[in-house]
Each structure stands twice: as C-alpha cells, then as structure tokens.
Design a protein around this motif. Structure first.
Motif, PDB file in Angstrom:
ATOM      1  N   ASP A 111     -76.274 -66.570  52.909  1.00  0.00           N
ATOM      2  CA  ASP A 111     -75.450 -67.300  53.630  1.00  0.00           C
ATOM      3  C   ASP A 111     -75.101 -67.387  55.023  1.00  0.00           C
ATOM      4  N   LEU A 137     -65.579 -61.426  48.742  1.00  0.00           N
ATOM      5  CA  LEU A 137     -66.683 -60.477  48.380  1.00  0.00           C
ATOM      6  C   LEU A 137     -68.377 -60.833  48.313  1.00  0.00           C
ATOM      7  N   GLY A 178     -77.575 -63.932  49.522  1.00  0.00           N
ATOM      8  CA  GLY A 178     -77.726 -62.753  50.553  1.00  0.00           C
ATOM      9  C   GLY A 178     -78.679 -63.958  51.779  1.00  0.00           C
ATOM     10  N   ARG A 185     -73.776 -69.122  41.748  1.00  0.00           N
ATOM     11  CA  ARG A 185     -73.682 -69.757  40.190  1.00  0.00           C
ATOM     12  C   ARG A 185     -72.269 -70.343  40.130  1.00  0.00           C
ATOM     13  N   ASN A 245     -64.373 -65.349  44.201  1.00  0.00           N
ATOM     14  CA  ASN A 245     -64.624 -66.212  42.678  1.00  0.00           C
ATOM     15  C   ASN A 245     -63.257 -66.673  42.190  1.00  0.00           C
ATOM     16  N   ASP A 293     -71.869 -70.612  45.830  1.00  0.00           N
ATOM     17  CA  ASP A 293     -71.440 -69.478  44.830  1.00  0.00           C
ATOM     18  C   ASP A 293     -72.986 -69.220  44.429  1.00  0.00           C
ATOM     19  N   MET A 304     -60.673 -56.860  32.550  1.00  0.00           N
ATOM     20  CA  MET A 304     -61.159 -55.904  33.517  1.00  0.00           C
ATOM     21  C   MET A 304     -60.970 -55.441  34.664  1.00  0.00           C
ATOM     22  N   SER A 351     -75.199 -56.897  46.058  1.00  0.00           N
ATOM     23  CA  SER A 351     -75.856 -58.331  45.594  1.00  0.00           C
ATOM     24  C   SER A 351     -77.487 -58.268  46.736  1.00  0.00           C
ATOM     25  N   LYS A 353     -70.779 -57.858  50.259  1.00  0.00           N
ATOM     26  CA  LYS A 353     -71.367 -56.776  49.200  1.00  0.00           C
ATOM     27  C   LYS A 353     -73.255 -57.447  49.487  1.00  0.00           C
ATOM     28  N   SER A 400     -60.842 -63.549  40.134  1.00  0.00           N
ATOM     29  CA  SER A 400     -60.612 -62.491  41.037  1.00  0.00           C
ATOM     30  C   SER A 400     -59.219 -62.194  40.897  1.00  0.00           C
ATOM     31  N   ARG A 451     -66.626 -60.483  39.116  1.00  0.00           N
ATOM     32  CA  ARG A 451     -65.147 -60.330  38.342  1.00  0.00           C
ATOM     33  C   ARG A 451     -65.242 -60.590  37.228  1.00  0.00           C
ATOM     34  N   HIS A 489     -62.290 -53.342  37.324  1.00  0.00           N
ATOM     35  CA  HIS A 489     -63.412 -52.627  38.551  1.00  0.00           C
ATOM     36  C   HIS A 489     -63.771 -51.722  36.626  1.00  0.00           C
TER      37      HIS A 489
HETATM   38  N1  LIG Z   1     -60.962 -59.645  36.614  1.00  0.00           N
HETATM   39  C1  LIG Z   1     -60.384 -58.946  38.303  1.00  0.00           C
HETATM   40  N2  LIG Z   1     -60.339 -59.112  39.152  1.00  0.00           N
HETATM   41  C2  LIG Z   1     -60.366 -58.142  40.182  1.00  0.00           C
HETATM   42  C3  LIG Z   1     -61.451 -56.925  40.980  1.00  0.00           C
HETATM   43  C4  LIG Z   1     -61.172 -56.545  39.097  1.00  0.00           C
HETATM   44  O1  LIG Z   1     -62.975 -55.694  39.260  1.00  0.00           O
HETATM   45  N3  LIG Z   1     -61.126 -57.578  37.826  1.00  0.00           N
HETATM   46  N4  LIG Z   1     -61.642 -57.025  41.575  1.00  0.00           N
HETATM   47  C5  LIG Z   1     -60.654 -56.772  42.979  1.00  0.00           C
HETATM   48  C6  LIG Z   1     -61.499 -56.303  44.311  1.00  0.00           C
HETATM   49  S1  LIG Z   1     -61.506 -54.940  44.848  1.00  0.00           S
HETATM   50  C7  LIG Z   1     -62.006 -57.138  44.698  1.00  0.00           C
HETATM   51  S2  LIG Z   1     -62.774 -56.756  46.806  1.00  0.00           S
HETATM   52  C8  LIG Z   1     -61.904 -58.790  44.754  1.00  0.00           C
HETATM   53  C9  LIG Z   1     -62.983 -59.330  44.294  1.00  0.00           C
HETATM   54  O2  LIG Z   1     -63.242 -60.809  44.480  1.00  0.00           O
HETATM   55  P1  LIG Z   1     -63.892 -61.737  45.006  1.00  0.00           P
HETATM   56  O3  LIG Z   1     -64.033 -62.626  46.315  1.00  0.00           O
HETATM   57  O4  LIG Z   1     -63.963 -63.309  43.544  1.00  0.00           O
HETATM   58  O5  LIG Z   1     -66.031 -61.448  44.829  1.00  0.00           O
HETATM   59  P2  LIG Z   1     -66.605 -60.930  43.316  1.00  0.00           P
HETATM   60  O6  LIG Z   1     -65.744 -62.004  41.909  1.00  0.00           O
HETATM   61  O7  LIG Z   1     -67.540 -60.131  43.563  1.00  0.00           O
HETATM   62  O8  LIG Z   1     -67.884 -61.639  44.044  1.00  0.00           O
HETATM   63  C10 LIG Z   1     -67.006 -63.791  44.274  1.00  0.00           C
HETATM   64  C11 LIG Z   1     -69.221 -64.286  43.774  1.00  0.00           C
HETATM   65  O9  LIG Z   1     -70.161 -64.175  44.721  1.00  0.00           O
HETATM   66  C12 LIG Z   1     -70.861 -64.078  43.982  1.00  0.00           C
HETATM   67  N5  LIG Z   1     -72.400 -64.037  45.093  1.00  0.00           N
HETATM   68  C13 LIG Z   1     -72.559 -63.072  44.758  1.00  0.00           C
HETATM   69  N6  LIG Z   1     -73.978 -62.797  45.714  1.00  0.00           N
HETATM   70  C14 LIG Z   1     -73.885 -63.712  47.041  1.00  0.00           C
HETATM   71  C15 LIG Z   1     -73.999 -63.960  48.028  1.00  0.00           C
HETATM   72  O10 LIG Z   1     -75.285 -63.729  48.083  1.00  0.00           O
HETATM   73  N7  LIG Z   1     -73.372 -65.109  48.949  1.00  0.00           N
HETATM   74  C16 LIG Z   1     -73.263 -65.815  47.827  1.00  0.00           C
HETATM   75  N8  LIG Z   1     -72.209 -66.349  48.467  1.00  0.00           N
HETATM   76  N9  LIG Z   1     -72.237 -65.782  46.678  1.00  0.00           N
HETATM   77  C17 LIG Z   1     -72.548 -64.986  46.240  1.00  0.00           C
HETATM   78  C18 LIG Z   1     -70.774 -64.776  42.909  1.00  0.00           C
HETATM   79  O11 LIG Z   1     -71.258 -65.250  41.735  1.00  0.00           O
HETATM   80  C19 LIG Z   1     -69.038 -64.744  42.272  1.00  0.00           C
HETATM   81  O12 LIG Z   1     -69.084 -65.956  41.601  1.00  0.00           O
HETATM   82  O13 LIG Z   1     -62.192 -58.836  43.072  1.00  0.00           O
HETATM   83  C20 LIG Z   1     -60.369 -58.546  43.188  1.00  0.00           C
HETATM   84  N10 LIG Z   1     -59.578 -59.080  41.698  1.00  0.00           N
END
Ligand SMILES: Nc1nc2c(c(=O)[nH]1)N[C@H]1C(S)=C(S)[C@@H](COP(=O)(O)OP(=O)(O)OC[C@H]3O[C@@H](n4cnc5c(=O)[nH]c(N)nc54)[C@H](O)[C@@H]3O)O[C@H]1N2
Ligand SMILES: Nc1nc2c(c(=O)[nH]1)N[C@H]1C(S)=C(S)[C@@H](COP(=O)(O)OP(=O)(O)OC[C@H]3O[C@@H](n4cnc5c(=O)[nH]c(N)nc54)[C@H](O)[C@@H]3O)O[C@H]1N2
Ligand code: SF4
Ligand SMILES: [Mo]
Length: 739
Positions: free
Chosen positions: A218, A292, A216, A199, A170, A197, A609, A718, A296, A174, A605, A611
C-alpha cells in the motif's frame, strides 16, 4: 416496578446504548437497543444480542482462583478477593525488591475496559513495561498522526464526505453500528467510494473503484498517489504553502513512483492507480478512515500511516466539514481524561529509560511520547486531546517476552494480563507460550478460563460491561454508560482490581476514590456534572469547529503539518516515507517464496466473533462452528481441496489447521486465515490447552525485528507467505510439544 433498565454494550468498542429487560426475579431476559440513545439510536448488532448468554454463561469465572498444581495442570483453589490480592501483592513486593519494579510487565488487548487504571498502577509501582497489541492496532496510526499533525483523525464526518476511501478496512464486519452505517449514508448522499483491499469485501459491490492490491504494498500506491497529485496540480496549494513543512523533500522521495513502477509493485493496473488518485483528489471533502489492513502489515505499517496522513493533508482535507477532523472542543475538552488519570509524570526518568524496546523503537516509547506530548502542550488547554500513554507509549511485546525467557537485559519475572489473551492475540505463539511458562508470577483477570489464563498462578473474575459503569469519552462526545445489573457472584471491575493491589503496595494516596463512579465524578467536575447527572441526560457532545489551525496552528514542533517529520528525524527514524518490500513476499525472499508460494493474510474480521471471544457461546458457534481459511475455488482445485475440508496452512514458523471456505472474493494467489481460534470445549490442561496451538493464526506470524516496522516495531499479521495442503492426518497439527 420498571421492567427495564438503561445500560450499554461493551462487547466491542462503540458502547451501543441498550435496554435490559427483567423478569419478576430480577433476571435479565432480553436486551434491545435503546432508541433514545443519542449516538447509537436503538441499533445493536448480532453480537450485542448475545449479552445475556455472556452474562449468565455457566463457564464464566465467578471467584478468584489460585493455582495449586503445576502450571497448566488445571488444579485450582477458590479463594477470596482479599486473600488473592494479599498474596499477589506480597509476591510483587518480593520480586520488586529483588529485581526492581521493571520486573513486572502488563499485556493488554484492544480497549475493553478502562486502561488508565492499569497505567496508573504501573506508574505508581514503577514499571514502564506495559505492552500488547496496540503496537499493531490503531496505534501506529495514532502515534504517527500526532507526530504529523498533532492529533488523531476519526471518521466522524464520513456521512458528509464526497469521497470515501476504504483502505484496508472491512467496516461491514468490523464496525456494523459505527463506520458501516456512515458509509451507507455517504453513498446515499452521492459520495464516491474507493475500496483498496486484496479481498472483494462487501463494500466493493457499491464502490466506484476497487483496487485489489497485493498485500503489504500500500505504501507504494500512496507514494504513487502523492506523486500524481503533485504532478497534476491536484493538491491544495494554499494549504501546503501556509500550513506544511517538507513539501519539496516529499516531492523528491515520491519522484520514482510513476504509475508503471507502482503497478509492478502493487499488481494493480496503471489505469486504476491513476483513476483512483484523481477521483480522490478531485472529490473534496474526502475521507480515508482508519483500516487495520495498513497497521498490521509489518515493515511498512508506520510509514503507511504517514502516507495516509500526508495524502489527507496536501489535498486540503484536514479540519473541513465532511473531511478529516480532530474535533474535541467545547465542554468535552475540559473533562479530565485518561492522560490526567494515568499519572505518567510520577514514573521517574530512571525507570522510564528501562522500558523494554524503547532503545530500538524510541518513537513508540517514552522518548517519542514525550515529544508528541510537548508539542501538544503548546496548544490551548482542552483544544486537542493529548496523546494517551496507553495508546502510544509502550514497551515492545517481543522484547518483553524475550526478557522473560532469557533474563536479558534484566529479569522480567511477573506479568498481569487483563482483558487480553496473549496466546491468541500476539504473534509468534511459540515465544509467547515459552514466556508465560517462564514467569514466576502470572496474574490474569478475565471473564472465562482462557488458554492464557490456564497458565496463570492467580485468576480474577472480571465484571461484564453491564455489571459496571463506564465514562465513554471520545473526541466528539462523552457518554455515561450506566451499569445495568449488580455484579454477579464476586466479579469485579478493573478499577477494583488495581485499587486493591495499589492499597496493598503503598499507593493509598493515589487511590482515594473508593469506586469507579467516584473517579468519574472527579473527571466531570470541570463541567459541573456528576456521573449520575450526566447519565440522566445520556451524555454531552462537543461543538464541531473547523479550520481551528488558523487560530492556533497544529500540535507539532513546527506548528505545521510535518510532511517531513522532525520528531521521527530526531529519534533516528526515516522522516519521509520510503517503501520496503515485505520480507516474506513473492518479490522478497525468493527461497521462502518457492516453498511457500501463496500470500497469507490473517484476521479479517467476521461476525459475530470478537477476537478470541464468543467461542463458548452456543449461538455464536452455531453460526461459525470451526475456524475457516478462505481460498479461491481455482486455488482449491489446484490443491485438491473442497469446501469444508480440513486444510493445513504452513509458514516457515509453523502449521495450523482450518476448514476450507471457497470464496470468489479471494485472489487465487492468496490465503486468508481467521484469527484467535481456540476451543473452550476441549481439554483445558497442557499439552492441549483448549487446542490453542491447533488453529491459531499466530502460530504462523513472525515477530523478529526484520519483519517489523523499524519506527514502531509493529509486526505483521498480514502480507506473509504460506502454503496450503489437504490434511492427511487426524492428529492435531500443532501442540505445545511440536511448537
Ligand atoms: N467482528 C469483529 N469486529 C471487530 C473485531 C473483531 O475481532 N471481530 N476487532 C476490532 C478491532 S480490535 C479492530 S483493530 C478492528 C479492525 O477492523 P478493520 O480495520 O476492518 O480490519 P480487518 O478486518 O482486520 O482488516 C481490514 C481489511 O484489510 C484487508 N487487508 C489485509 N491485508 C491488507 C493489505 O496489506 N493491504 C490492504 N489494503 N488491505 C489489507 C483485509 O482483506 C480486510 O478486508 O475491528 C474491530 N471490530
Ligand atoms: N493473527 C492475527 N492476530 C491478531 C489480529 C489479526 O488481525 N490477526 N488482530 C490483532 C488486534 S488488532 C487486536 S486488537 C488483538 C485483540 O487481542 P485481545 O484484545 O487480547 O483479544 P482476545 O484474544 O479476544 O482477548 C481478550 C480477552 O479479554 C477478555 N475480556 C473482554 N472484555 C473484558 C473486560 O472488560 N475485562 C476483562 N478483565 N477481560 C475482558 C476476553 O474474555 C478475552 O479472553 O488481536 C490481535 N491479534
Ligand atoms: S457493535 Fe455490537 S457488540 Fe459492539 S458495542 Fe455495539 S452492540 Fe455491542
Ligand atoms: Mo485491534
């Protein structure tokens, strides 16, 4: 007098370059992006702009605190660093003598501070039990990619790619200054974009294909892609025959995954499955950055990481321009890195074998790390970063919590949490709470009094990133991140904390550097620079080289890309990916599915914010005042819910409350709850504990073995099941009494 100083932002990973502007009293009054910073070039995000609010926040911890009342009662005495370190060290000595060094555990969050200092301290103390969120955050990908092709791919070539696949990632929320602008750039250059995704994330608008996959599942889609890519001859024959092992076996395991079967499992139309596989495989170079959403999802997470690695490899995308690169070359490879500082070799075998969880998940403990490290050592020095232990060699958090609670297989009686808020970050809040309460010694180092810190015996005040320097070494560059202000009050960095303890516990010989800058000078010595000299030029970049495997092979036992992993096989894990149905899913446990009919994902994310942080910062809370659960308007209507209503979300594990946000981006069968919510404005004492049990997504998330990936033990945040209803009562849904 100069009115500004160069510094950096460490409120999340990228360490964006900043300028701190001062008034005549030396107070920081403005923060802006540093236009001369060679990586981030003046860009900072809306969270980065909150640095001043964070630096001077009235609720910041400024002095060490010692608990004087009962646990969680909120009675503290302010003491000096010396007294606090003396008392903690003394207690640790006593506990080590009584139970052995393994009685001390560490819980970590995502990478915020140095990490190697923690590992160094633990190795010297003699405990293998550092555990935390890495089991689900990037590290399933990291460790698995080391086993598959000897290194971790990062998304640096995205702008030059012809096809970008956002798979469970996302980026706009993120990674607003990192990956997201690269995707925008790639699109401008004409790259295809595929979003996978559940969403309809922001990037979908600009995408060529959007696969609204059932959470879940993928891995089934990946196996379908691999089958189709092989069946339609879209793979790189030369690369596969010269540089991979296990292709025939791989071909065998993907055979059942014809589009019809994949469509049934994933809820995707067959045409989209076929079109996306073809688009990816015929648009080289192509990239699939880390997301992620895969790590996750519990049972399938590790094999998803394998699936993604295999797809990248067989399509010939490894180590090509615009493709999937490891880099690390030139001077960057010479710099002494975390692996060098961690001192893992000093933890004796007799202690390594006590690592909690390694019997069940050997790949993610010392046994797996020893094998990936040995394979890495066959490569020339400095050619490829070695696997860092803090990233891929961990005790399992559930096993650690169980040992604290039950004393089995041995007593774990003390823990340190530094840059981690375990009550919010780890799944199964009930178990984590019971464990933190059972500890004889709990030490927290943090910026604020958090719900986890409120249960501690000693709390130490942490220096903000701008109050301490950092050497930011990635596989592409090494940046000096200069300290912007003198540390306020008695806030200190993590190096000072561990060194302070180490000096009191007989580790003097290994903490020879008085300050963390001295450590960085040591790290930079092989490239003939000091930290200050590096800082003057911002940093140094590695030189990009492609197809280096043609000279040295890959850092795996066979020297090739292991489509069938020999390391997995040696350790009793499945060497080839097989799809498993998630335990709580509409096709998994039908009894649970009847009572909890909606699919739950958590933790997508959202800005600003990070976390569980920023909840005390007024400007952030004005933007997102309450925890939000997103559902489709149709689902809301069926459940009598309207925008802004408080809803109760439940799984078989527990219930929480969040406010309804109507969103067309959601599938009508899905619920998305925000993670890490607590309320600094609420009563800090037990039983309320800042309302930590009320809206915390992890009250809902299980971590028993059947929910976790069998290779690594990564748990699900998730791909779960839940139900949602309108809140009837005004009482909090969960308190520690009801858990
Ligand atoms: N604003 C903000 N930014 C952050 C963070 C934060 O807390 N806030 N945290 C940081 C950290 S530690 C991390 S690890 C990264 C993670 O950042 P990203 O890798 O972008 O992870 P998420 O936003 O958790 O989830 C990504 C997408 O996975 C989708 N998703 C959920 N379940 C599944 C599934 O089963 N299959 C598929 N294909 N998609 C799924 C969700 O809809 C979401 O759009 O972000 C970092 N950046
Ligand atoms: N339900 C659900 N749970 C999740 C996730 C999800 O998607 N869904 N995502 C998971 C992921 S990927 C991750 S990485 C984790 C994140 O988990 P954590 O990294 O533990 O995140 P926080 O809960 O914000 O806790 C970090 C704490 O460290 C403090 N802190 C920040 N910087 C520093 C520092 O430099 N020094 C010190 N001493 N303290 C500091 C903060 O004030 C905060 O209290 O959450 C995981 N938990
Ligand atoms: S992305 Fe934002 S919060 Fe993260 S380091 Fe950069 S400016 Fe700070
Ligand atoms: Mo993370």
């Amino acid at each position: 007098m100069k009115k500004f100083r160069r510094s950096y932002c460490g409120l999340c990973h990228p360490r964006c370059g900043t300028l701190l502007h001062y008034d005549e009293n030396g107070k920081v009054v403005k923060v802006s992006g540093d236009p001369d910073h060679p990586v981030t070039r003046g860009v900072i995000c809306e969270r980065g702009r909150l640095m001043i609010d964070h630096l001077y926040h009235p609720q910041r911890l400024n002095y060490p605190l010692k608990r004087i009342g009962k646990k969680g009662e909120g009675c503290w005495q302010q003491i000096s660093w010396d007294q606090a370190l003396d008392e903690v060290a003394e207690k640790l000595s006593t506990l080590r003598e009584k139970y052995g060094a393994e009685t001390l555990a560490f819980t970590h969050g995502t990478k915020r501070t140095y990490h190697w200092d923690c590992r160094r301290f633990f190795n010297l103390f003699g405990s293998p039990n550092t555990c935390g969120v890495n089991t689900i955050c990037m590290c399933p990908s990291y460790a698995t990619e080391f086993a598959t092709y000897g290194g971790m791919i990062l998304g640096s070539e995205v702008p030059a790619a012809k096809c970008v696949v956002l798979w469970g990632c996302n980026a706009s929320q993120s990674s607003p200054t990192g990956l997201y602008p690269k995707i925008v750039q790639a699109r401008k250059n004409g790259a295809k974009l595929i979003v996978i995704d559940p969403r309809e994330i922001k990037e979908v608008e600009k995408s060529d294909l959007w696969l609204q996959i059932r959470p879940g599942t993928d891995l089934a889609l990946m196996l379908g892609w691999i089958r189709l890519i092989i069946a339609e001859n879209l793979y790189d024959h030369e690369f596969v025959s010269r540089w991979t092992v296990g292709f025939d076996e791989l071909k065998g395991v993907v055979e059942p995954y014809i589009p019809k079967i994949v469509a049934e499992i994933t809820s995707l139309p067959e045409e989209l499955i076929i079109a996306s596989a073809r688009m990816y495989a015929t648009s080289r170079p192509a990239v699939i950055p880390f997301g992620l959403g895969l790590d996750k999802q519990g049972v399938n997470s590790t094999q998803c990481a394998r699936g993604r690695a295999i797809i990248r490899a067989i399509t010939g995308n490894l180590e090509i321009q615009g493709g999937e690169v490891f880099s690390l070359a030139g001077d960057i490879g010479k710099i002494r890195d975390s692996e060098h500082l961690e001192l893992n070799h000093l933890l004796p075998e007799s202690q390594r074998i006590k690592q909690l969880g390694a019997d069940r998940y050997p790949f993610f403990g010392f046994p797996g790390w020893e094998k990936t490290s040995a394979a890495n050592q066959k490569l020339p020095e400095g050619y490829m970063a070695p696997p860092e232990a803090w990233h891929s060699n961990l005790a399992h958090a559930r096993e650690v919590m169980n040992a604290i609670i039950t004393g089995n297989p041995y007593p774990v009686t003390a823990a340190i949490s530094l840059a981690n808020n375990p009550l919010l970050a780890l799944p199964n809040t009930k178990r984590v709470f019971a464990a933190l309460q059972a500890l004889q010694l709990y030490v927290v180092v943090d910026y604020y009094m958090t719900p986890s810190a409120a249960l501690a015996d000693f709390v130490f005040p942490a220096a903000s990133t701008v109050e301490t320097p950092e050497l930011w070494l990635t596989s592409r560059f090494c940046m000096a991140c200069p300290q912007g202000v003198d540390a306020l009050y008695e806030r200190r960095n993590s190096y000072d904390f561990y060194r302070g303890l180490g000096l009191r516990l007989g580790q003097e010989k290994y903490w020879q550097w008085e300050t963390v800058e001295d450590v960085y000078d040591h790290c930079l010595e092989p490239v003939g620079l000091t930290f200050n000299e590096l800082s003057d030029r911002y940093g140094i970049f590695g030189e990009m080289e492609y197809r280096r495997y043609e000279r040295f092979g890959f850092g795996t036992p066979s020297g090739k890309v292991e489509l069938k992993s020999s390391i997995f096989e040696d350790l009793g894990a499945a060497p080839l990916p097989h799809y498993r149905e998630p335990v709580w899913s509409p096709r998994g446990d039908l009894v649970v599915a009847e009572e909890y009919p909606l699919i739950l994902i958590t933790g997508s994310r959202f800005m600003p914010m990070y976390h569980s942080e920023q909840r005390q910062i007024k400007k952030a809370r004005e933007k997102v005042p309450d925890p939000l659960v997103s559902i489709h308007p149709k689902t809301a209507e069926e459940h009598g819910l309207c925008e802004g209503d408080w809803a109760v979300i439940s799984t078989p594990l527990g219930s929480i409350r969040q406010r309804v946000k109507l969103s067309d981006a959601m599938h009508p069968q899905m619920v998305d709850v925000q993670h890490s919510w607590w309320f600094p404005e609420r009563d800090p004492h037990l039983p309320e504990l800042f309302g930590v049990f009320e809206s915390n997504a992890n009250v809902l998330c299980p971590d028993d073995p059947e929910f976790c990936s069998p290779e690594i033990g990564s748990w699900p945040h998730s791909a779960l099941l839940c139900r949602i209803e309108k809140e009837q009562r005004t009482q909090p849904v969960s308190s520690c009494r009801q858990l």
